[in-house]
Enzyme design. Structure first.
Site, PDB file in Angstrom:
ATOM      1  N   HIS A 268      -7.535  -9.321  22.414  1.00  0.00           N
ATOM      2  CA  HIS A 268      -8.066  -9.786  23.706  1.00  0.00           C
ATOM      3  C   HIS A 268      -9.594  -9.883  23.596  1.00  0.00           C
ATOM      4  O   HIS A 268     -10.095 -10.527  22.682  1.00  0.00           O
ATOM      5  CB  HIS A 268      -7.570  -8.818  24.793  1.00  0.00           C
ATOM      6  CG  HIS A 268      -7.791  -9.250  26.202  1.00  0.00           C
ATOM      7  ND1 HIS A 268      -8.153 -10.493  26.579  1.00  0.00           N
ATOM      8  CD2 HIS A 268      -7.669  -8.546  27.360  1.00  0.00           C
ATOM      9  CE1 HIS A 268      -8.257 -10.559  27.910  1.00  0.00           C
ATOM     10  NE2 HIS A 268      -7.964  -9.382  28.412  1.00  0.00           N
ATOM     11  N   HIS A 307      -4.180 -18.901  21.534  1.00  0.00           N
ATOM     12  CA  HIS A 307      -4.305 -18.476  22.936  1.00  0.00           C
ATOM     13  C   HIS A 307      -2.926 -18.589  23.580  1.00  0.00           C
ATOM     14  O   HIS A 307      -2.166 -19.504  23.290  1.00  0.00           O
ATOM     15  CB  HIS A 307      -5.294 -19.372  23.706  1.00  0.00           C
ATOM     16  CG  HIS A 307      -5.793 -18.743  24.951  1.00  0.00           C
ATOM     17  ND1 HIS A 307      -5.084 -18.783  26.123  1.00  0.00           N
ATOM     18  CD2 HIS A 307      -6.914 -18.023  25.197  1.00  0.00           C
ATOM     19  CE1 HIS A 307      -5.758 -18.126  27.054  1.00  0.00           C
ATOM     20  NE2 HIS A 307      -6.874 -17.648  26.528  1.00  0.00           N
ATOM     21  N   ASP A 363     -13.532 -16.591  22.039  1.00  0.00           N
ATOM     22  CA  ASP A 363     -14.156 -15.531  21.235  1.00  0.00           C
ATOM     23  C   ASP A 363     -14.641 -16.011  19.877  1.00  0.00           C
ATOM     24  O   ASP A 363     -15.314 -15.265  19.165  1.00  0.00           O
ATOM     25  CB  ASP A 363     -13.146 -14.389  21.028  1.00  0.00           C
ATOM     26  CG  ASP A 363     -12.878 -13.657  22.332  1.00  0.00           C
ATOM     27  OD1 ASP A 363     -11.720 -13.563  22.744  1.00  0.00           O
ATOM     28  OD2 ASP A 363     -13.862 -13.236  22.967  1.00  0.00           O
TER      29      ASP A 363
HETATM   30  C1  SDX Z   1      -8.863 -13.738  24.921  1.00  0.00           C
HETATM   31  O1  SDX Z   1      -5.215 -14.496  28.113  1.00  0.00           O
HETATM   32  C2  SDX Z   1      -6.461 -14.823  28.247  1.00  0.00           C
HETATM   33  O2  SDX Z   1      -6.797 -15.587  29.006  1.00  0.00           O
HETATM   34  C3  SDX Z   1      -7.404 -14.070  27.278  1.00  0.00           C
HETATM   35  C4  SDX Z   1      -8.849 -14.616  27.282  1.00  0.00           C
HETATM   36  C5  SDX Z   1      -9.560 -14.283  28.601  1.00  0.00           C
HETATM   37  O3  SDX Z   1     -10.511 -15.030  28.928  1.00  0.00           O
HETATM   38  O4  SDX Z   1      -9.209 -13.222  29.225  1.00  0.00           O
HETATM   39  O5  SDX Z   1      -8.841 -16.018  27.068  1.00  0.00           O
HETATM   40  C6  SDX Z   1      -9.666 -13.938  26.184  1.00  0.00           C
HETATM   41  O6  SDX Z   1      -8.237 -12.694  24.776  1.00  0.00           O
HETATM   42  C7  SDX Z   1      -8.786 -14.866  23.930  1.00  0.00           C
HETATM   43  C8  SDX Z   1      -7.860 -14.517  22.732  1.00  0.00           C
HETATM   44  C9  SDX Z   1      -8.665 -13.676  21.733  1.00  0.00           C
HETATM   45  N1  SDX Z   1      -7.787 -13.136  20.697  1.00  0.00           N
HETATM   46  C10 SDX Z   1      -7.866 -13.565  19.395  1.00  0.00           C
HETATM   47  O7  SDX Z   1      -8.624 -14.473  19.013  1.00  0.00           O
HETATM   48  C11 SDX Z   1      -6.967 -12.803  18.427  1.00  0.00           C
HETATM   49  C12 SDX Z   1      -6.229 -13.788  17.521  1.00  0.00           C
HETATM   50  N2  SDX Z   1      -5.264 -14.519  18.338  1.00  0.00           N
HETATM   51  C13 SDX Z   1      -3.887 -14.038  18.353  1.00  0.00           C
HETATM   52  O8  SDX Z   1      -3.750 -12.660  18.336  1.00  0.00           O
HETATM   53  C14 SDX Z   1      -3.011 -14.801  19.344  1.00  0.00           C
HETATM   54  O9  SDX Z   1      -3.279 -16.124  19.196  1.00  0.00           O
HETATM   55  C15 SDX Z   1      -3.090 -14.450  20.820  1.00  0.00           C
HETATM   56  C16 SDX Z   1      -2.879 -12.990  21.070  1.00  0.00           C
HETATM   57  C17 SDX Z   1      -4.393 -14.867  21.388  1.00  0.00           C
HETATM   58  C18 SDX Z   1      -1.995 -15.244  21.537  1.00  0.00           C
HETATM   59  O10 SDX Z   1      -0.796 -14.790  21.025  1.00  0.00           O
HETATM   60  P1  SDX Z   1       0.621 -15.318  21.610  1.00  0.00           P
HETATM   61  O11 SDX Z   1       0.437 -16.251  22.733  1.00  0.00           O
HETATM   62  O12 SDX Z   1       1.476 -14.114  21.839  1.00  0.00           O
HETATM   63  O13 SDX Z   1       1.159 -16.187  20.444  1.00  0.00           O
HETATM   64  P2  SDX Z   1       2.035 -15.648  19.289  1.00  0.00           P
HETATM   65  O14 SDX Z   1       1.518 -14.321  18.815  1.00  0.00           O
HETATM   66  O15 SDX Z   1       3.440 -15.719  19.725  1.00  0.00           O
HETATM   67  O16 SDX Z   1       1.720 -16.728  18.153  1.00  0.00           O
HETATM   68  C19 SDX Z   1       2.535 -17.854  17.973  1.00  0.00           C
HETATM   69  C20 SDX Z   1       2.544 -18.061  16.459  1.00  0.00           C
HETATM   70  C21 SDX Z   1       3.020 -16.851  15.684  1.00  0.00           C
HETATM   71  O17 SDX Z   1       3.535 -17.373  14.455  1.00  0.00           O
HETATM   72  P3  SDX Z   1       5.172 -17.471  14.292  1.00  0.00           P
HETATM   73  O18 SDX Z   1       5.688 -16.020  14.303  1.00  0.00           O
HETATM   74  O19 SDX Z   1       5.662 -18.257  15.497  1.00  0.00           O
HETATM   75  O20 SDX Z   1       5.377 -18.168  12.984  1.00  0.00           O
HETATM   76  O21 SDX Z   1       1.196 -18.285  15.992  1.00  0.00           O
HETATM   77  C22 SDX Z   1       0.831 -17.234  15.110  1.00  0.00           C
HETATM   78  C23 SDX Z   1       1.780 -16.079  15.349  1.00  0.00           C
HETATM   79  O22 SDX Z   1       1.913 -15.296  14.171  1.00  0.00           O
HETATM   80  N3  SDX Z   1      -0.546 -16.878  15.470  1.00  0.00           N
HETATM   81  C24 SDX Z   1      -1.529 -16.707  14.596  1.00  0.00           C
HETATM   82  C25 SDX Z   1      -2.672 -16.467  15.362  1.00  0.00           C
HETATM   83  N4  SDX Z   1      -2.353 -16.486  16.667  1.00  0.00           N
HETATM   84  C26 SDX Z   1      -1.030 -16.731  16.724  1.00  0.00           C
HETATM   85  N5  SDX Z   1      -1.536 -16.739  13.242  1.00  0.00           N
HETATM   86  C27 SDX Z   1      -2.735 -16.536  12.656  1.00  0.00           C
HETATM   87  N6  SDX Z   1      -3.898 -16.286  13.319  1.00  0.00           N
HETATM   88  C28 SDX Z   1      -3.886 -16.252  14.675  1.00  0.00           C
HETATM   89  N7  SDX Z   1      -5.022 -16.025  15.334  1.00  0.00           N
END
Ligand code: SDX
Length: 429
Positions: A268, A307, A363
């Protein structure tokens, strides 16, 4: 003739049900009538991570993840970033309308004259270890502030709520700056209410021996725009935590400490810190391809990408990227930007990322700017928490005033053991 309802048939019993549709949702409680046996509890919806569950109706922030749209009270984030300032946006988010001049002047006066914290707060902040993470200090201090303002528990009194909201907006920069000065081993700098909200924050961070601190206007403006971009984001993890904790009718300081704790996580708001540590680890553009292979082999995440809502681009990332150039004109270019740009280039072309809709989020670039402004990496989540204070509080207040809201208490699907008898120690294997 179309009807706003779902007709569902339970194939276990052959029974059919009409579920009313409102705002393109069904009310989960309407599922409870679906039973096999009359004394069954009734059907639940199952949604780990609340990926497809609306927990509330809201009029504060609108996001369209497919189109990359973000609006506060209907105003596009691009227009607010170009023409407004953080305090004005905070007023808009809280009260629902842009202030007129008199309303703005009173709001600014009230906020800028609540920036001091009780001296006891400075005392206990100094008790943290010399190398305490500033976000840990921030969270603990916000929680501790509930003991200085016990009247904050009177959450049903509108005037009292507003006073606590103004105190938190005013004092979070002070608490944040004190945690930074503690980390640097420097004496705390007290607020200077002649300066703007953001200018005073820079003053409390950077003032040394000069009599009067003068913030660099370009950095002051860049930081203020970053604050606007981070102000609210509907039902994200931290805000959902604020609403859940607040639903038990605790005080706003305790609820906000919980929201900040959720924000601290690297998935997050802690992602901005994780992005910088990732870029520093990569170290050079030539190492990017190997790093990306590691991500594709699931060895790690590409921090700052992806996201839950934006499955196209995060409009805030685009704006932040444009601010970077203005900051670098003052601070000098951050060499990590080249690594970030190469990561973005590869990710936007590579099927692994494109198929998963992984684009830079808010971020990804913010940390590069913060580092160029000489913030230590550990301060980055604190820089997210300061502006998000208004989002948390506006959403908290909306929850309190929503007649449909009750204390948050989700259900579960129990898959554990059936009833079994206690086994004495000597009879155990
Ligand atoms: C913020 O919600 C908000 O609005 C938050 C925010 C706010 O203003 O409050 O916008 C601020 O928190 C932005 C997000 C910051 N976090 C990161 O940058 C951390 C990296 N991102 C991931 O952890 C992820 O993308 C999330 C947590 C942001 C979103 O995750 P989801 O929606 O649960 O998606 P998911 O984990 O189900 O991913 C879908 C697929 C998966 O692969 P498969 O199992 O389907 O093959 O995408 C992959 C994930 O493994 N994946 C990533 C990835 N993010 C998702 N793979 C590599 N790197 C990534 N960053």
């Amino acid at each position: 003739m179309t009807k706003d309802s779902l007709s569902v048939t339970d194939n276990r019993t052959g029974k059919s049900y009409e579920l009313a549709i409102k705002n393109d949702t069904i009310n989960a409680m309407d599922l409870r009538q679906i039973k096999v046996n009359p004394d069954d509890f009734g059907m639940l919806s199952y949604d780990p991570g609340f990926k497809n569950t609306a927990s509330t109706e809201s009029t504060i922030t609108y996001i369209d993840g497919a189109k990359g749209i973000l609006r506060y009270r209907g105003y596009p984030i691009e227009q607010l970033a170009a023409s407004s300032n953080y305090l004005e946006v905070a007023y808009l988010i809280l009260f629902g309308e842009l202030p007129n001049q008199a309303q703005y002047d009173k709001w600014e006066y009230d906020i800028l004259h609540h920036t001091f914290v009780h001296e006891n707060i400075t005392d206990f902040m100094k008790a943290f270890r010399y190398d305490a993470h500033p976000m840990g200090m921030f969270i603990a201090t916000i929680a501790g502030m509930s003991t200085f303002y016990p009247e904050g528990r009177d959450i049903h009194d509108a005037d009292n709520r507003l006073r606590q909201i103004e105190r938190l907006i005013a004092k979070t920069p002070t608490v944040a700056a004190f945690s930074y000065r503690h980390l640097r081993g420097l004496p705390f700098v007290y607020p200077d209410n002649d300066l703007s909200y953001t200018g005073n924050f820079l003053n409390m961070l950077d003032k040394m021996t000069q009599i009067k601190y003068k913030p660099n206007p370009a950095l002051e403006r860049a930081l203020d725009v970053l604050f606007i971009l981070h102000a609210d984001h509907e039902q994200n993890c931290g805000t959902a935590a604020m609403r859940v904790i607040g639903s038990s009718e605790t005080d706003p300081y305790s609820a906000m400490a919980g929201a900040a704790a959720a924000l601290y996580g690297p998935l997050h708001g802690g992602a901005n810190e994780a992005v910088l540590r990732m870029l520093v680890e990569i170290g050079d553009v030539k190492n990017v391809p190997a790093f990306v292979e590691g991500v594709k082999n699931r060895e790690r995440l590409l921090m700052g990408f992806g996201h839950r809502v934006y499955k196209n681009f995060d409009p805030r990332a685009s704006i932040i990227k444009s601010i970077a150039d203005e900051v670098f004109e003052v601070t000098g270019r951050n060499p990590l930007l080249d690594i970030a740009l190469e990561l973005e280039r590869i990710a936007l072309e590579d099927d692994f990322f494109v198929q998963r809709n992984l684009y830079p989020n808010v971020d990804f670039y913010s940390g590069i700017i913060y580092q160029a402004m000489k913030f230590p990496i550990a301060m980055f989540p604190v820089l997210f928490a300061i502006p998000r204070t208004i989002g948390w509080l506006a959403q908290w207040q909306e929850m309190l005033l929503d007649k449909e809201q009750k204390i948050a208490r989700p259900r579960q699907v129990y898959l554990g053991s059936d009833e079994r008898d206690y086994v004495s120690m000597e009879d155990r294997k």
